[in-house]
Design a protein around this motif. Structure first.
Motif, short mmCIF file in Angstrom:
data_model
loop_
_atom_site.label_atom_id
_atom_site.label_comp_id
_atom_site.label_asym_id
_atom_site.label_seq_id
_atom_site.Cartn_x
_atom_site.Cartn_y
_atom_site.Cartn_z
N PHE A 245 4.66 35.37 -23.94
CA PHE A 245 4.53 35.50 -25.39
C PHE A 245 3.15 35.04 -25.85
CE2 PHE A 245 5.18 33.18 -29.50
CZ PHE A 245 5.46 34.26 -30.32
N CYS A 246 2.72 33.89 -25.36
CA CYS A 246 1.41 33.37 -25.75
C CYS A 246 0.28 34.31 -25.33
CB CYS A 246 1.18 31.99 -25.14
SG CYS A 246 2.15 30.68 -25.88
N SER A 247 0.38 34.88 -24.14
CA SER A 247 -0.66 35.79 -23.67
C SER A 247 -0.82 36.97 -24.62
CB SER A 247 -0.32 36.30 -22.27
OG SER A 247 -0.26 35.25 -21.34
N TRP A 248 0.29 37.48 -25.13
CA TRP A 248 0.22 38.60 -26.06
C TRP A 248 -0.27 38.19 -27.44
CZ3 TRP A 248 1.56 43.90 -25.44
CH2 TRP A 248 1.85 44.25 -24.13
N LEU A 249 -0.16 36.93 -27.77
CA LEU A 249 -0.78 36.44 -29.00
C LEU A 249 -2.30 36.40 -28.85
CD1 LEU A 249 1.48 33.35 -29.90
CD2 LEU A 249 1.54 35.62 -30.97
N TYR A 250 -2.75 35.86 -27.71
CA TYR A 250 -4.18 35.64 -27.52
C TYR A 250 -4.96 36.94 -27.44
CZ TYR A 250 -2.43 30.98 -26.53
OH TYR A 250 -1.79 29.77 -26.62
N CYS A 251 -4.35 38.01 -26.93
CA CYS A 251 -5.08 39.28 -26.88
C CYS A 251 -5.21 39.91 -28.26
CB CYS A 251 -4.43 40.25 -25.89
SG CYS A 251 -2.84 40.89 -26.42
N GLN A 252 -4.54 39.33 -29.26
CA GLN A 252 -4.75 39.71 -30.66
C GLN A 252 -5.71 38.75 -31.36
OE1 GLN A 252 -0.95 40.90 -32.80
NE2 GLN A 252 -0.03 39.96 -30.98
N ASP A 253 -6.30 37.84 -30.59
CA ASP A 253 -7.12 36.75 -31.14
C ASP A 253 -6.32 35.89 -32.10
OD1 ASP A 253 -9.20 37.62 -29.60
OD2 ASP A 253 -10.41 38.42 -31.24
N ALA A 254 -5.02 35.79 -31.83
CA ALA A 254 -4.13 34.90 -32.58
C ALA A 254 -3.93 33.63 -31.76
CB ALA A 254 -2.80 35.59 -32.86
N GLU A 255 -3.24 32.65 -32.32
CA GLU A 255 -3.02 31.37 -31.66
C GLU A 255 -1.54 31.02 -31.68
OE1 GLU A 255 -5.27 29.72 -30.08
OE2 GLU A 255 -7.03 30.83 -30.76
N PHE A 256 -1.12 30.20 -30.71
CA PHE A 256 0.23 29.66 -30.73
C PHE A 256 0.27 28.43 -31.62
CE2 PHE A 256 3.65 26.92 -29.19
CZ PHE A 256 4.72 27.81 -29.16
N TYR A 257 -0.66 27.49 -31.40
CA TYR A 257 -0.72 26.26 -32.20
C TYR A 257 -1.70 26.40 -33.35
CZ TYR A 257 1.48 23.81 -28.24
OH TYR A 257 2.32 23.40 -27.24
N ALA A 258 -1.36 25.78 -34.47
CA ALA A 258 -2.35 25.53 -35.51
C ALA A 258 -3.17 24.32 -35.09
CB ALA A 258 -1.65 25.28 -36.85
N PRO A 259 -4.36 24.12 -35.66
CA PRO A 259 -5.16 22.94 -35.30
C PRO A 259 -4.36 21.65 -35.44
CG PRO A 259 -6.47 24.45 -36.61
CD PRO A 259 -5.07 24.99 -36.62
N GLY A 260 -4.50 20.78 -34.44
CA GLY A 260 -3.76 19.52 -34.44
C GLY A 260 -2.44 19.58 -33.71
N GLU A 261 -1.96 20.79 -33.40
CA GLU A 261 -0.75 21.00 -32.61
C GLU A 261 0.49 20.40 -33.27
OE1 GLU A 261 -2.02 19.05 -29.14
OE2 GLU A 261 -3.42 20.61 -28.55
N THR A 262 0.46 20.29 -34.60
CA THR A 262 1.64 19.76 -35.31
C THR A 262 2.50 20.88 -35.88
OG1 THR A 262 0.37 19.56 -37.36
CG2 THR A 262 0.41 17.64 -35.90
N LYS A 263 2.02 22.10 -35.76
CA LYS A 263 2.80 23.27 -36.17
C LYS A 263 2.24 24.50 -35.48
CE LYS A 263 0.13 23.90 -40.43
NZ LYS A 263 0.22 24.01 -41.93
N VAL A 264 2.97 25.62 -35.58
CA VAL A 264 2.56 26.85 -34.92
C VAL A 264 1.77 27.74 -35.87
CG1 VAL A 264 4.47 26.80 -33.28
CG2 VAL A 264 4.75 28.01 -35.46
N ALA A 265 1.07 28.69 -35.26
CA ALA A 265 0.26 29.62 -36.06
C ALA A 265 0.57 31.07 -35.69
CB ALA A 265 -1.22 29.33 -35.84
N PHE A 266 1.62 31.32 -34.92
CA PHE A 266 1.83 32.67 -34.39
C PHE A 266 2.29 33.67 -35.44
CE2 PHE A 266 5.67 30.27 -32.76
CZ PHE A 266 6.61 30.77 -33.65
N ASN A 267 2.64 33.22 -36.64
CA ASN A 267 3.02 34.15 -37.69
C ASN A 267 1.83 34.67 -38.48
OD1 ASN A 267 5.67 34.92 -37.65
ND2 ASN A 267 6.41 33.32 -39.01
N GLN A 268 0.65 34.08 -38.28
CA GLN A 268 -0.53 34.54 -39.01
C GLN A 268 -0.85 35.98 -38.60
OE1 GLN A 268 -3.76 31.76 -38.53
NE2 GLN A 268 -2.56 30.03 -39.29
N ASN A 269 -1.11 36.80 -39.61
CA ASN A 269 -1.38 38.23 -39.41
C ASN A 269 -0.24 38.94 -38.66
OD1 ASN A 269 -3.98 37.99 -40.61
ND2 ASN A 269 -4.79 37.24 -38.67
N ASP A 270 0.95 38.40 -38.76
CA ASP A 270 2.14 39.00 -38.15
C ASP A 270 1.99 39.23 -36.65
OD1 ASP A 270 3.48 39.16 -40.60
OD2 ASP A 270 2.58 41.10 -41.07
#
Length: 471
Positions: A245-270
């Motif tokens: 799942f993470c690999s497919w996020l990164y090839c969209q230049d998306a992230e799993f973690y938001a900065p600080g790793e206190t929450k996720v960022a995978f919903n950004q830009n869907d």
């Protein structure tokens, strides 16, 4: 680090000296033995004569110890792992007073057995730690802080290793593990013969330029059917586990973690929704894969030629080659996705850690540094086709020679150079939230938008609690 440790280290480096009245002792470097030159004054003739005395090197006297390493790299996994098990016993050639005892534990039982040992005061001296639990064990106070050990062994300093390894072994400036396994990531393995039959270019220079649309088009060309039934999957669709799942996020230049790793960022830009939607469309609308069923033997399907493209880890290159010697295959990262700039993947390395309750910390550290050293990393490459987390590794002649022998290795640095983070914070809890939601979406029991939202809410709650506990 205590003074007894330091003095013991100095004792290891000391050379045997021949003492005598009026003697001058000099050690000559580069010899198999220590040459001692003694100057003897003969008073009667008032002249000096040089006498060379050969003194055998003495093995430093140390108390015999047995260090225990706990690992899941059992020889039964395959021939490369058997070869590695035999090789690590040679550590006693470097430290003859040390007997290495390896306790092999199935990966799924590693954390349970380790924590039970912590509670009972019976821990290994060296803990082969997955990134799935290294950070959590550090947060729980069960792992030794390694800064003082690293000071005595500059080769284990931060600058030795790829920057992508840092999050897995450092927390708030504290070092709690040393990377040695891998460098690893997630890839798409593909059958070169199938590509050639379908008129597709199997060269990495070509596949590395693919995007999701090109992957789907190629998969359609590769798929074979009997009526509506798929008999050979062009691309074997899976229930995406978190690493994938993470690999497919990164090839969209998306992230799993938001900065600080206190929450996720995978919903950004869907990004998460796009990833799930692509897989569902490939499976249900384009019919490029056999159905997802329980206990489907995915690796065997690829090895037997019943799938042209299938996901796997970089670690599996050697096992694939030894299990199916005649299989022509190569691998690529995850093709560029919407909003992405290039092929990407996740990048990680597993580690060695020193439990706080270990009995023989000095000798255990010596083993850890030995196994993570350049010489042993090269040996791991030669025995197992594994790359390394060390930067200097990729400049060696041995790496260049091995990539000629095993061409699947050649492009790993390109895939891993900007690999994204593996989901290492509270992995077990996060995975327990993630998995049923993802599986529900893949089998049509959950609507994708609602499922991704629930996943975000559940994981954010876990990460938030973890951050509160750490202050």
């Amino acid at each position: 680090m205590n003074e007894s440790k330091v003095s013991r280290r100095k004792a290891l480096k000391a050379l045997g000296l021949v003492a005598g009245s009026g003697a001058v002792v000099a050690a000559l470097a580069g010899c198999g033995e220590t040459q001692v030159v003694e100057v003897v004054k003969e008073v009667a003739v008032v002249q000096e004569k040089i006498v060379t005395v050969t003194v055998p090197e003495q093995t430093p006297q140390r108390d015999n110890v047995t260090i225990v390493m706990q690992s899941w790299w059992a020889p039964t996994i395959g021939l490369p792992f058997q070869a590695w098990d035999e090789h690590i016993r040679t550590f006693s050639n470097t430290s003859p007073w040390v007997t290495l005892e390896v306790e092999y534990v199935p990966w799924g039982d590693m954390i349970k057995k380790y924590l039970a040992g912590v509670a009972a005061g019976d821990v290994p001296d060296v803990f082969h730690s997955s990134i799935a639990f290294a950070r959590d064990l550090w947060d729980q106070g069960t792992l030794e802080e390694l800064s003082e050990f690293i000071k005595t062994t500059p080769d284990m300093a931060e600058s030795t290793f790829m920057p992508a390894t840092t999050p897995y072994r450092n927390s708030q400036g504290k070092w709690f593990a040393i990377p040695w396994e891998g460098f690893d990531g997630r890839a798409l393995y593909y059958n070169v013969a199938h590509f050639e039959e379908a008129g597709l270019d199997p060269a990495f220079e070509s596949t590395s330029q693919w995007d999701w649309d090109m992957l789907l088009e190629a998969s359609q060309q590769l798929t074979q059917r009997d009526g509506d039934k798929v008999t050979r999957s062009g691309f074997l669709i899976i229930r995406p586990h978190m690493e994938y799942f993470c690999s497919w996020l990164y090839c969209q230049d998306a992230e799993f973690y938001a900065p600080g790793e206190t929450k996720v960022a995978f919903n950004q830009n869907d990004a998460a929704m796009k990833m799930v939607d692509w897989h569902l469309a490939a499976l249900n609308d384009h019919n490029i894969s056999i159905p997802i069923v329980a206990e489907r033997p995915d690796v065997n399907l690829f090895q037997q030629g019943q799938a042209s493209i299938a996901q796997n880890g970089h670690w599996a290159i050697s096992k694939m080659r030894t299990d199916v010697p005649g299989l022509k295959f190569d691998l690529m990262g995850i093709p560029k996705g919407p909003g992405g700039s290039k092929m990407r993947t996740v990048a990680f390395t597993n580690l060695h850690a020193l439990p706080t309750k270990a009995r023989h910390k000095d000798d255990a550290w010596d083993f850890i540094a030995w196994q993570a050293g350049l010489e042993q990393q090269i040996k791991k490459l030669q025995l197992m086709d594994f790359p390394s987390p060390r930067l200097d590794f990729y400049e060696t002649n041995e790496w260049k020679i091995q990539t000629q022998r095993v061409p699947q290795l050649k492009n790993l640095p390109t895939m891993l150079e900007d690999g994204g983070a593996w989901p290492y914070v509270r992995f077990s809890e996060v995975n327990n939230t993630y998995t049923p939601i993802m599986e529900g979406m893949m089998i049509g029991q959950r609507e994708v938008g609602a499922g991704v939202a629930d996943m975000e809410t559940g994981i954010n709650e876990i990460l938030g609690k973890a951050a509160e506990m750490m202050g």
